[in-house]
Design a protein around this motif. Structure first.
Motif, PDB file in Angstrom:
ATOM      1  N   LEU A 142       7.286   3.502 -12.580  1.00  0.00           N
ATOM      2  CA  LEU A 142       8.352   2.655 -12.057  1.00  0.00           C
ATOM      3  C   LEU A 142       9.415   3.499 -11.363  1.00  0.00           C
ATOM      4  N   ALA A 143       9.805   4.604 -11.973  1.00  0.00           N
ATOM      5  CA  ALA A 143      10.818   5.478 -11.374  1.00  0.00           C
ATOM      6  C   ALA A 143      10.330   6.052 -10.045  1.00  0.00           C
ATOM      7  N   GLY A 144       9.051   6.437  -9.973  1.00  0.00           N
ATOM      8  CA  GLY A 144       8.502   6.947  -8.726  1.00  0.00           C
ATOM      9  C   GLY A 144       8.508   5.904  -7.633  1.00  0.00           C
ATOM     10  N   GLY A 145       8.156   4.671  -7.965  1.00  0.00           N
ATOM     11  CA  GLY A 145       8.179   3.593  -6.981  1.00  0.00           C
ATOM     12  C   GLY A 145       9.578   3.313  -6.464  1.00  0.00           C
ATOM     13  N   LEU A 146      10.579   3.348  -7.342  1.00  0.00           N
ATOM     14  CA  LEU A 146      11.961   3.139  -6.922  1.00  0.00           C
ATOM     15  C   LEU A 146      12.425   4.240  -5.981  1.00  0.00           C
ATOM     16  N   ALA A 147      12.010   5.478  -6.248  1.00  0.00           N
ATOM     17  CA  ALA A 147      12.380   6.594  -5.379  1.00  0.00           C
ATOM     18  C   ALA A 147      11.787   6.428  -3.988  1.00  0.00           C
ATOM     19  N   ALA A 148      10.523   6.003  -3.910  1.00  0.00           N
ATOM     20  CA  ALA A 148       9.879   5.794  -2.612  1.00  0.00           C
ATOM     21  C   ALA A 148      10.591   4.702  -1.817  1.00  0.00           C
ATOM     22  N   LEU A 149      11.014   3.648  -2.490  1.00  0.00           N
ATOM     23  CA  LEU A 149      11.744   2.573  -1.816  1.00  0.00           C
ATOM     24  C   LEU A 149      13.093   3.062  -1.299  1.00  0.00           C
ATOM     25  N   ALA A 150      13.777   3.881  -2.098  1.00  0.00           N
ATOM     26  CA  ALA A 150      15.082   4.396  -1.685  1.00  0.00           C
ATOM     27  C   ALA A 150      14.972   5.266  -0.445  1.00  0.00           C
ATOM     28  N   ALA A 151      13.845   5.960  -0.271  1.00  0.00           N
ATOM     29  CA  ALA A 151      13.669   6.846   0.880  1.00  0.00           C
ATOM     30  C   ALA A 151      13.790   6.094   2.195  1.00  0.00           C
ATOM     31  N   VAL A 152      13.328   4.841   2.223  1.00  0.00           N
ATOM     32  CA  VAL A 152      13.385   4.046   3.453  1.00  0.00           C
ATOM     33  C   VAL A 152      14.823   3.900   3.933  1.00  0.00           C
ATOM     34  N   PHE A 153      15.735   3.587   3.036  1.00  0.00           N
ATOM     35  CA  PHE A 153      17.116   3.332   3.422  1.00  0.00           C
ATOM     36  C   PHE A 153      17.901   4.619   3.638  1.00  0.00           C
ATOM     37  N   LEU A 154      17.497   5.694   2.988  1.00  0.00           N
ATOM     38  CA  LEU A 154      18.166   6.968   3.216  1.00  0.00           C
ATOM     39  C   LEU A 154      17.797   7.565   4.567  1.00  0.00           C
ATOM     40  N   ALA A 155      16.632   7.190   5.106  1.00  0.00           N
ATOM     41  CA  ALA A 155      16.192   7.710   6.400  1.00  0.00           C
ATOM     42  C   ALA A 155      16.467   6.738   7.544  1.00  0.00           C
ATOM     43  N   ALA A 156      16.880   5.500   7.236  1.00  0.00           N
ATOM     44  CA  ALA A 156      17.108   4.489   8.271  1.00  0.00           C
ATOM     45  C   ALA A 156      18.433   4.735   8.983  1.00  0.00           C
ATOM     46  N   PHE A 157      18.606   4.118  10.138  1.00  0.00           N
ATOM     47  CA  PHE A 157      19.844   4.194  10.901  1.00  0.00           C
ATOM     48  C   PHE A 157      21.031   3.803  10.003  1.00  0.00           C
TER      49      PHE A 157
END
Length: 298
Positions: free
Chosen positions: A195-210
């Motif tokens: 679960l923690a790994g999945g949350l981290a992957a999701l967070a990456a999208v918004f940290l790299a977005a405009f």
């Protein structure tokens, strides 16, 4: 006033993304007593998979594969590396050190693959912005707040209303007693890491977005800003992780927005502001905002 509102909204968006990462730290700590220093590399892995797969699978498909793959890597790392040795309370310290080694391996390989490139994740928001009265905000920021709120709410419901959540809370209180009552500690712990790994992957999208330029090899280091958020709230408190993340996000955004007025503190003060807030809070609340004092029998 408009500038202040802009900074507050950006701070809430940053804080909501940090909450996804900080919640991962807390879930792992509650389940295993381990502080996962490889969390930033897992975040970078999720972002990298989304970036390389989105042209073939589309954004939604690439994100789904990235979340599942990162969750699987986190679970396998725990099951076959960390749980391979002795299972006693003292082993958590050794396992924490092992995560540092895993972080080095993952980060080295991902940095080699990314190089000096800026990778786009194909998110549907692009560089579009919306106006909310006098405030102009990137659509990616609004999406971060909405998606994070939904996901965090689902995770909290998972803690409260499922057998796994009950097992996690029971083992956090007393792992030995939970095992005697039939809690399958290995399964519960592995699911927590997934679960923690999945949350981290999701967070990456918004940290790299405009307005960020894209995913780069240093993106995973942003996860370190979520670590003081978890400490602030109390490492075993999910609500504390949320509160600490919002506080860190608001601090970072306000310091960046008023950098000219804070120039006496140095141009790079925004990078250390989360840690400065952490230290100040811990001076008053050593156990964190929501942390409970441990009882010791003598």
């Amino acid at each position: 006033m408009t500038g202040f509102l802009d900074n507050v909204l950006n701070g809430l968006a940053l804080g909501s993304v940090y909450a996804l990462v900080a919640l991962g730290f807390v879930i792992i700590f509650k389940a295993s007593g381990v502080i996962n220093f490889a969390h930033g590399s897992l975040l970078l892995l999720g972002g990298y998979l989304t970036a390389v797969l989105h042209e073939d699978l589309g954004f939604a498909g690439a994100l789904a594969v990235a979340v599942l793959a990162t969750a699987a890597v986190a679970g396998l790392m725990d099951r076959f590396l960390l749980q391979a040795g002795e299972q006693d309370p003292q082993a958590a310290h050794v396992q924490t050190i092992v995560t540092i080694g895993v972080d080095i391996v993952l980060l080295t390989d991902l940095s080699r693959r990314i190089g000096g490139d800026l990778l786009t994740l194909g998110d549907p928001w692009g560089d579009s912005v919306s106006g909310l009265g006098p405030i102009t905000v990137a659509d990616s920021r609004l999406a971060a707040i909405v998606v994070s709120a939904v996901v965090i709410g689902a995770v909290f419901a998972l803690f409260r209303y499922t057998n796994w959540g009950l097992a996690l809370r029971a083992s956090a209180e007393d792992m030995e007693a939970a095992a005697l009552m039939g809690v399958r500690l290995v399964r519960m712990r592995t699911l927590a890491w997934c679960l923690a790994g999945g949350l981290a992957a999701l967070a990456a999208v918004f940290l790299a977005a405009f307005p960020a330029p894209g995913l780069e090899r240093t993106t995973g280091q942003i996860a370190l800003k979520a670590f003081p958020a978890a400490i602030l709230g109390g490492m075993a408190s999910p609500p504390g992780a949320l509160a600490g993340s919002l506080l860190i996000g608001l601090t970072e955004a306000l310091v960046a927005g008023y950098q000219s007025e804070l120039h006496v503190l140095g141009e790079g003060f925004g990078d250390v502001a989360p840690y400065a807030v952490m230290v100040l809070v811990l001076l008053v609340r050593p156990n964190g905002l929501f942390g409970a004092k441990g009882a010791a029998r003598v």
